[in-house]
Design a protein around this motif. Structure first.
Motif, PDB file in Angstrom:
ATOM      1  N   CYS A 117       0.854  -1.190   0.000  1.00  0.00           N
ATOM      2  CA  CYS A 117       0.000   0.000   0.000  1.00  0.00           C
ATOM      3  C   CYS A 117       0.887   1.237   0.000  1.00  0.00           C
ATOM      4  O   CYS A 117       1.735   1.410   0.875  1.00  0.00           O
ATOM      5  N   CYS A 173      -0.217   3.621   3.307  1.00  0.00           N
ATOM      6  CA  CYS A 173       0.141   3.314   4.702  1.00  0.00           C
ATOM      7  C   CYS A 173       1.332   2.370   4.819  1.00  0.00           C
ATOM      8  O   CYS A 173       1.812   2.115   5.918  1.00  0.00           O
ATOM      9  N   CYS A 203      -6.339  -2.040   0.287  1.00  0.00           N
ATOM     10  CA  CYS A 203      -5.744  -2.142   1.620  1.00  0.00           C
ATOM     11  C   CYS A 203      -6.836  -2.205   2.674  1.00  0.00           C
ATOM     12  O   CYS A 203      -7.702  -1.340   2.705  1.00  0.00           O
ATOM     13  N   CYS A 209      -6.132   0.954   5.553  1.00  0.00           N
ATOM     14  CA  CYS A 209      -6.480   2.355   5.322  1.00  0.00           C
ATOM     15  C   CYS A 209      -7.503   2.514   4.190  1.00  0.00           C
ATOM     16  O   CYS A 209      -7.878   3.634   3.851  1.00  0.00           O
TER      17      CYS A 209
HETATM   18 ZN   LIG Z   1      -3.040   1.140   3.360  1.00  0.00          ZN
END
Ligand SMILES: [Zn+2]
Length: 144
Positions: free
Chosen positions: A42, A45, A56, A59
């Protein structure tokens, strides 16, 4: 343009028995054909995913990039199977295992040519692309 809509079902080529052919991460199979075992990371994050995910869960971002599984991880645990799920009987006996790469863990099989008495929890292993006798693709853990 009159072009027929093509279904991206590359995941049919993955595993002894493929349970899903259409995913949001089908590049995984094309990359595997090139000998590259890839996960996703990701970009928002920094979480790593293997198997790769397009979204993800931490997040909720879909801003992902591919990374190649390189180097070695530590064998966390393994199990030699004497019984297999439907469709996997011809592969017996084989060992399933978890290898810890630090930022992510990989669940998979230990290569058939690794002798049982050389498999030790904590040993370093690498993950490599592999072709099955039936032409399907997967990845296996090999001694580092
Ligand atoms: Zn993420």
């Amino acid at each position: 343009m009159g072009k027929k809509q093509e279904v991206d079902d590359r995941f049919k080529k993955f595993g002894t028995v493929s349970f899903t052919s259409i995913t949001k991460v089908n590049d995984f199979v094309s990359l595997l054909e090139q000998g590259k075992v890839m996960g996703t990371k990701c970009k928002d994050c920094g979480l790593f995913f293997f198997p790769p995910r397009a979204d993800c869960y931490q997040c909720l971002s879909s801003n992902m990039e591919w990374f190649e599984v390189t180097g070695t991880g530590k064998l966390v645990t393994y199990s030699k199977l004497q019984y297999a799920p439907v469709g996997f009987e011809d592969d017996l006996p084989y060992a399933i295992a978890i290898v810890d790469y630090g930022n992510y863990k990989i669940f998979g099989r230990i290569a058939d040519d690794v002798p049982d008495d050389e498999i030790k929890v904590g040993m370093e292993m690498k993950t490599i692309g592999h072709s099955l006798p039936n032409g399907q693709l997967n990845y296996v853990f090999q001694k580092a």
